[in-house]
Design a protein around this motif. Structure first.
Motif, PDB file in Angstrom:
ATOM      1  N   ARG A 131      -0.611  -0.605   2.881  1.00 36.34           N
ATOM      2  CA  ARG A 131      -1.972  -1.214   2.655  1.00 36.34           C
ATOM      3  C   ARG A 131      -3.168  -0.501   2.179  1.00 36.34           C
ATOM      4  N   LYS A 132      -2.945   0.885   1.810  1.00 37.58           N
ATOM      5  CA  LYS A 132      -3.844   1.550   1.076  1.00 37.58           C
ATOM      6  C   LYS A 132      -4.027   1.932  -0.374  1.00 37.58           C
ATOM      7  N   LEU A 133      -2.314   1.247  -0.578  1.00 38.16           N
ATOM      8  CA  LEU A 133      -2.211   1.355  -2.307  1.00 38.16           C
ATOM      9  C   LEU A 133      -3.655   0.423  -2.885  1.00 38.16           C
ATOM     10  N   SER A 134      -3.465   0.833  -3.825  1.00 37.58           N
ATOM     11  CA  SER A 134      -3.707  -0.006  -4.915  1.00 37.58           C
ATOM     12  C   SER A 134      -3.164  -1.455  -5.373  1.00 37.58           C
ATOM     13  N   ALA A 135      -3.957  -2.430  -5.550  1.00 36.45           N
ATOM     14  CA  ALA A 135      -2.867  -3.641  -5.698  1.00 36.45           C
ATOM     15  C   ALA A 135      -1.732  -3.666  -7.022  1.00 36.45           C
ATOM     16  N   ASP A 136      -2.272  -3.234  -7.651  1.00 35.37           N
ATOM     17  CA  ASP A 136      -1.417  -2.764  -8.763  1.00 35.37           C
ATOM     18  C   ASP A 136       0.414  -1.656  -8.157  1.00 35.37           C
ATOM     19  N   ASP A 137      -0.303  -0.918  -7.203  1.00 34.86           N
ATOM     20  CA  ASP A 137       1.218  -0.258  -6.819  1.00 34.86           C
ATOM     21  C   ASP A 137       1.951  -0.663  -6.001  1.00 34.86           C
ATOM     22  N   ARG A 138       1.359  -1.781  -4.929  1.00 34.39           N
ATOM     23  CA  ARG A 138       1.630  -2.923  -3.963  1.00 34.39           C
ATOM     24  C   ARG A 138       2.502  -3.687  -4.518  1.00 34.39           C
ATOM     25  N   GLU A 139       1.863  -3.669  -6.111  1.00 31.83           N
ATOM     26  CA  GLU A 139       3.065  -5.302  -6.045  1.00 31.83           C
ATOM     27  C   GLU A 139       4.099  -4.473  -6.860  1.00 31.83           C
ATOM     28  N   ILE A 140       3.676  -3.360  -7.099  1.00 32.06           N
ATOM     29  CA  ILE A 140       5.383  -3.176  -7.895  1.00 32.06           C
ATOM     30  C   ILE A 140       6.016  -2.404  -7.360  1.00 32.06           C
ATOM     31  N   LEU A 141       5.713  -1.665  -6.192  1.00 34.26           N
ATOM     32  CA  LEU A 141       7.014  -1.247  -5.505  1.00 34.26           C
ATOM     33  C   LEU A 141       7.417  -2.432  -4.371  1.00 34.26           C
ATOM     34  N   THR A 142       6.471  -3.580  -4.426  1.00 28.38           N
ATOM     35  CA  THR A 142       6.855  -4.576  -3.570  1.00 28.38           C
ATOM     36  C   THR A 142       8.400  -5.445  -4.283  1.00 28.38           C
ATOM     37  N   LEU A 143       8.177  -5.437  -5.974  1.00 29.35           N
ATOM     38  CA  LEU A 143       9.212  -5.640  -6.691  1.00 29.35           C
ATOM     39  C   LEU A 143      10.505  -5.425  -6.693  1.00 29.35           C
ATOM     40  N   SER A 144       9.820  -3.306  -6.590  1.00 31.28           N
ATOM     41  CA  SER A 144      10.804  -3.061  -6.791  1.00 31.28           C
ATOM     42  C   SER A 144      11.764  -2.062  -5.981  1.00 31.28           C
ATOM     43  N   ARG A 145      11.479  -1.935  -4.797  1.00 32.08           N
ATOM     44  CA  ARG A 145      12.322  -2.055  -3.265  1.00 32.08           C
ATOM     45  C   ARG A 145      12.269  -3.050  -2.903  1.00 32.08           C
ATOM     46  N   PHE A 146      10.984  -3.983  -2.096  1.00 34.25           N
ATOM     47  CA  PHE A 146      11.514  -5.190  -0.969  1.00 34.25           C
ATOM     48  C   PHE A 146      11.886  -6.539  -1.961  1.00 34.25           C
ATOM     49  N   GLN A 147      11.810  -6.554  -3.037  1.00 33.04           N
ATOM     50  CA  GLN A 147      12.409  -7.587  -3.913  1.00 33.04           C
ATOM     51  C   GLN A 147      13.585  -6.854  -4.766  1.00 33.04           C
ATOM     52  N   GLU A 148      13.840  -5.948  -4.830  1.00 33.90           N
ATOM     53  CA  GLU A 148      14.978  -5.690  -4.780  1.00 33.90           C
ATOM     54  C   GLU A 148      15.730  -5.723  -6.550  1.00 33.90           C
ATOM     55  N   LEU A 149      14.460  -5.783  -7.111  1.00 31.33           N
ATOM     56  CA  LEU A 149      13.995  -6.094  -8.861  1.00 31.33           C
ATOM     57  C   LEU A 149      14.837  -4.958  -9.642  1.00 31.33           C
ATOM     58  N   ARG A 150      15.538  -5.154 -11.040  1.00 32.14           N
ATOM     59  CA  ARG A 150      15.750  -4.034 -11.692  1.00 32.14           C
ATOM     60  C   ARG A 150      14.469  -3.432 -12.078  1.00 32.14           C
ATOM     61  N   TYR A 151      14.028  -2.261 -12.829  1.00 34.79           N
ATOM     62  CA  TYR A 151      13.037  -2.562 -13.642  1.00 34.79           C
ATOM     63  C   TYR A 151      13.184  -2.714 -14.187  1.00 34.79           C
ATOM     64  N   PRO A 152      13.853  -3.576 -15.712  1.00 34.50           N
ATOM     65  CA  PRO A 152      13.656  -4.357 -16.658  1.00 34.50           C
ATOM     66  C   PRO A 152      12.985  -5.903 -16.352  1.00 34.50           C
ATOM     67  N   GLN A 153      13.840  -6.131 -14.895  1.00 34.18           N
ATOM     68  CA  GLN A 153      13.211  -7.605 -14.156  1.00 34.18           C
ATOM     69  C   GLN A 153      11.277  -7.404 -14.207  1.00 34.18           C
ATOM     70  N   VAL A 154      11.285  -5.627 -13.481  1.00 32.56           N
ATOM     71  CA  VAL A 154       9.959  -5.612 -13.558  1.00 32.56           C
ATOM     72  C   VAL A 154       9.177  -5.693 -14.086  1.00 32.56           C
ATOM     73  N   GLY A 155       9.112  -5.432 -15.240  1.00 30.71           N
ATOM     74  CA  GLY A 155       8.586  -4.796 -16.374  1.00 30.71           C
ATOM     75  C   GLY A 155       8.250  -6.026 -16.990  1.00 30.71           C
TER      76      GLY A 155
END
Length: 178
Positions: free
Chosen positions: A120-144
């Protein structure tokens, strides 16, 4: 999705069944509001149906879906200006079952709560990219692709966000003496 695009809209139900939970998880991690996240999932699928003509053979479905989800999220944030507080974290958490002791269950719940607080203390952009890559388990090309950056840039941003999360967690430990 290509079948939906060509007119077989009944296939949308299958896509919903396959992807609604992951999409809900992403939106919940970004908003921390159960009911709003449920509404946004419905809105994402509505927009997918409405804008199905934009999906192409070359499109990555997950990237296309999350791109739409990000737009829905941005619209909702503008509309409702979500607070940075969690309403009911327990509503989204999985129930711990099996052979674990009560102490282990309590420790897992506490660790999850601490992680959510640090996120919650992260910026919205950092929270979003971590959610996509770690919680949603998307690969970097997809996140990009979802975020409109290169896979390499996504990798770097995830790394930096993880470092920021670690620093936040360390500060939280110092404050509370965890």
């Amino acid at each position: 999705m290509l079948q939906v695009k060509t007119g077989d809209v009944d296939r949308m139900g299958l896509l919903f069944e396959r992807h609604n939970r992951a999409l809900y998880g992403f939106l919940f991690h970004m908003t921390h509001r159960r009911e709003a996240s449920e509404d946004m999932v419905q809105n994402v699928f509505y927009r997918m149906l409405k804008y199905r003509h934009t999906f192409t053979d070359e499109s990555n479905f997950a990237a296309w879906m999350y791109h739409i989800a990000r737009n829905v999220l941005k619209d909702q944030v503008k509309k409702y200006e979500f607070a940075n507080k969690y309403d009911h974290i327990d509503d989204h958490e999985e129930k711990i079952s099996g052979g674990t002791s009560a102490d282990e269950q309590l420790e897992k719940k506490q660790a999850r709560t601490e992680l959510y607080e640090a996120m919650r203390k992260l910026s919205a952009d950092d929270r979003e990219i971590l959610t996509l890559s770690r919680f949603q388990e998307l690969r970097y090309p997809q996140v990009g692709e979802i975020m409109g950056i290169t896979a390499g840039a996504a990798r770097v941003r995830v790394h930096r966000a993880i470092q920021d999360l670690k620093n936040i967690y360390i500060k939280m430990e110092r404050k509370t003496g965890i």
